[in-house]
Design an enzyme around this catalytic site. Sequence first.
Site, mmCIF file in Angstrom:
data_model
loop_
_atom_site.group_PDB
_atom_site.id
_atom_site.type_symbol
_atom_site.label_atom_id
_atom_site.label_comp_id
_atom_site.label_asym_id
_atom_site.label_seq_id
_atom_site.Cartn_x
_atom_site.Cartn_y
_atom_site.Cartn_z
ATOM 1 N N ARG A 1 -9.227 -0.479 5.036
ATOM 2 C CA ARG A 1 -8.995 -0.520 3.928
ATOM 3 C C ARG A 1 -9.804 -1.449 3.008
ATOM 4 N NH1 ARG A 1 -5.181 2.838 1.034
ATOM 5 N NH2 ARG A 1 -3.695 3.799 2.527
ATOM 6 N N ILE B 1 5.768 -4.772 10.009
ATOM 7 C CA ILE B 1 5.842 -4.273 8.796
ATOM 8 C C ILE B 1 5.317 -2.845 8.807
ATOM 9 C CG2 ILE B 1 5.124 -4.386 6.254
ATOM 10 C CD1 ILE B 1 4.826 -7.543 6.773
ATOM 11 N N THR C 1 0.808 -1.211 0.004
ATOM 12 C CA THR C 1 -0.070 -0.107 0.021
ATOM 13 C C THR C 1 0.600 1.143 -0.040
ATOM 14 O OG1 THR C 1 -1.631 -1.323 1.510
ATOM 15 C CG2 THR C 1 -1.892 1.231 1.040
ATOM 16 N N LYS D 1 0.124 -9.947 8.489
ATOM 17 C CA LYS D 1 0.490 -8.556 8.876
ATOM 18 C C LYS D 1 -1.070 -8.173 9.570
ATOM 19 C CE LYS D 1 1.083 -4.068 6.850
ATOM 20 N NZ LYS D 1 1.533 -3.084 5.730
ATOM 21 N N TYR E 1 -2.340 -10.282 4.885
ATOM 22 C CA TYR E 1 -2.456 -8.906 5.275
ATOM 23 C C TYR E 1 -4.002 -8.665 5.498
ATOM 24 C CZ TYR E 1 -1.909 -3.889 4.963
ATOM 25 O OH TYR E 1 -1.805 -2.623 4.998
ATOM 26 N N TYR F 1 -13.265 -4.338 -2.056
ATOM 27 C CA TYR F 1 -14.354 -3.972 -3.132
ATOM 28 C C TYR F 1 -15.444 -4.851 -3.362
ATOM 29 C CZ TYR F 1 -17.038 -1.493 -6.282
ATOM 30 O OH TYR F 1 -18.379 -0.972 -7.214
#
Length: 295
Positions: free
Chosen positions: A142, A207, A48, A165, A137, A111
């Site tokens: 997000r 991270i 990202t 993560k 992740y 999405y």
Amino acid sequence: MKNTIFTGAGTALVTPMNPDGSINYDVFGANIDWQIEQGIDAVIVCGTTGEASTLTDEEHVELVRYCVERTSKRVPVIAGTGSNDTAYSVWLSKEAERVGADALLQVTPYYNKTSQKGLIRHFTEIAESVSIPIVLYNVPIRTGMSISTDTYKTLSEISNIVATKEASSNISAIAEIIAACGDDLDVYSGNDSEIVPIMSLGGKGVISTCGNIIPNVAHEITALCLSGEFKKAAELQLKYLNLMNTLFVDVNPIPVKAALNMMGRNVGECRLPLIEADDTTKAKVKSAMQGVGLI
């Protein structure tokens, strides 16, 4: 017990841009060298913070290849290859493995999202397509979805899904994940502000976004945790907490790129739809950096 990719701090690298919007590989290479000189334990490319969503396929694969070549095995290279299209993520993961990535970072589909059963099928297909390790992740702010503890437990039984993560900011849930999966799944903090609490529960490191500007500090906080010196680690994290939080006063990586530019590292601006930091953001970033003597 599975092999651990790295312990300590891995920086989610920004992607430097030229004024015309193309990738500045000279600055990217110099930043990689500087990261390693400062003691960082791993680098993450095309995440990202690296603006992966605006890279072309060719740029994405070339950035991974270049990063692998530049690091020259000095630290592990973890390539972001996640997508909300399983077939595309399989292709990108194979390409990253082909050009030498040591491991992959796989974000949950966004999405269109999916169910927990869909997550298991999605990650399983990707894992079966490659032989290198995978870091999951989880960043619900997000993606709009989260990996459940039960799903983590199922995925941790796949041989090359070795870590996650965790950027859910849910410490209770992270504790449950670590308790449920044990040595079958390493956990890295996905938020710089949560390094110490997550590592105190058994996490292997972070991270990091702040690692772009203070890689030595990110490394030192994790090193203290790994040696059991949590009080010192907490003191160091709290010293830099305002800076860590200020790097998210606007959409990542807008503030961290502004910070790097203030340090003379010349990473340029973000690609649209992200824009240059405005004067208010720059002032906040500058003040936070001055507060810890960074500039």
